[in-house]
Design an enzyme around this catalytic site. Structure first.
Site, mmCIF file in Angstrom:
data_model
loop_
_atom_site.group_PDB
_atom_site.id
_atom_site.type_symbol
_atom_site.label_atom_id
_atom_site.label_comp_id
_atom_site.label_asym_id
_atom_site.label_seq_id
_atom_site.Cartn_x
_atom_site.Cartn_y
_atom_site.Cartn_z
ATOM 1 C CG ASP A 103 -18.082 -4.814 -5.574
ATOM 2 O OD1 ASP A 103 -16.918 -4.900 -5.170
ATOM 3 O OD2 ASP A 103 -18.512 -5.358 -6.606
HETATM 4 N N1 URA Z 1 -17.940 -10.092 -7.048
HETATM 5 C C1 URA Z 1 -18.235 -8.825 -7.350
HETATM 6 O O1 URA Z 1 -18.146 -8.415 -8.502
HETATM 7 N N2 URA Z 1 -18.623 -8.017 -6.357
HETATM 8 C C2 URA Z 1 -18.742 -8.402 -5.089
HETATM 9 O O2 URA Z 1 -19.106 -7.610 -4.222
HETATM 10 C C3 URA Z 1 -18.432 -9.733 -4.787
HETATM 11 C C4 URA Z 1 -18.021 -10.561 -5.786
#
Ligand code: URA
Length: 239
Positions: A103
């Protein structure tokens, strides 16, 4: 090197994914020893003289980088909102692609490579490459039943998660290892047990650890590290 199918050779060399390579071959853009070859199953090796649009193709041009992604950087190859991308943080002559996604607000270890085959293997759900995250959560007090739920699997709107390895490092700080790669999975798992991740960092991807790589910094992986990743991606833990 053993002879492999032409499409696989192109994918290994970072020209394109295996499927896209088959298309390039069918389009007549690939030559072997000076002849156009349209059969993706033709066996070739480094001595065969494979060229894509006239440029020699060899597996030695493979590159894999580890990057410690800062927050606010997106892990797609391009962003429609003009935010910086992980690719822009790693200068290379090659066209690099992120291996999977983090993310925008997640920090930590992300791999970039021009090796389409390796990227596919590392992100294919079938191979279940484990990824470890450290999450700062609120509220800080994480009860035993929340830890147990995460370890056993929690129900999300896209189904039950596989059991996670979970360690309470200290109040408000959890280390979580999952082998799936669903969208915002760790954040959603934590929310499902009543906690919000205020910071999330990936500290390991398969056998590779983030280590001392500073935020925003990258380094090229050694051949031995790439080999270890490849082995991790080739191991199928469950049927
Ligand atoms: N899980 C998440 O919630 N975000 C990420 O970026 C990676 C794994």
């Amino acid at each position: 090197m053993l002879a492999v199918r032409l499409a696989k050779y192109l994918a290994h060399s970072g020209v394109a994914s295996r499927r896209a390579a088959e298309r390039l071959i069918a389009e007549g853009r690939v030559t072997v020893a000076g002849e156009v070859v349209t059969d993706p199953a033709r066996d070739v090796d480094e001595t065969s003289g494979v060229r894509f649009e006239g440029e020699p193709v060899g597996v030695e041009s493979r590159e894999v980088f580890a990057l410690n992604k800062p927050a606010g950087v997106v892990s797609t190859a391009r962003d429609t909102h003009g935010r910086p991308t992980v690719v822009s943080l790693v200068p290379s002559e090659r066209r690099l692609y992120p291996v999977g996604r983090l993310d925008a607000d997640t920090t930590g270890l992300i791999l970039l490579t021009n090796d389409g085959e390796l990227a596919n293997q590392l992100t294919h759900p079938r191979y279940e490459v484990p990824k470890t995250y450290v999450a700062s959560v609120v509220p800080e007090g994480v009860p035993e039943r929340a830890l147990r739920a995460l370890r056993e699997g929690v129900e999300l709107d896209d189904g039950l998660t596989s059991p996670a390895l979970v360690r309470l490092v200290r109040p408000g700080l959890l280390e979580i290892t999952i082998s799936e790669g669903r969208k915002r999975q760790v954040r959603r798992m934590l929310e499902a047990v009543g906690h919000r991740a205020v910071a999330l960092e990936r500290v390991a991807f398969g056998p590779l650890r983030l280590g001392r790589l500073a935020r925003g910094e990258h380094r090229r992986l050694s051949a031995a590290e790439i080999e270890r990743l490849r082995k991790a991606a080739a191991t199928i833990p469950r049927s």
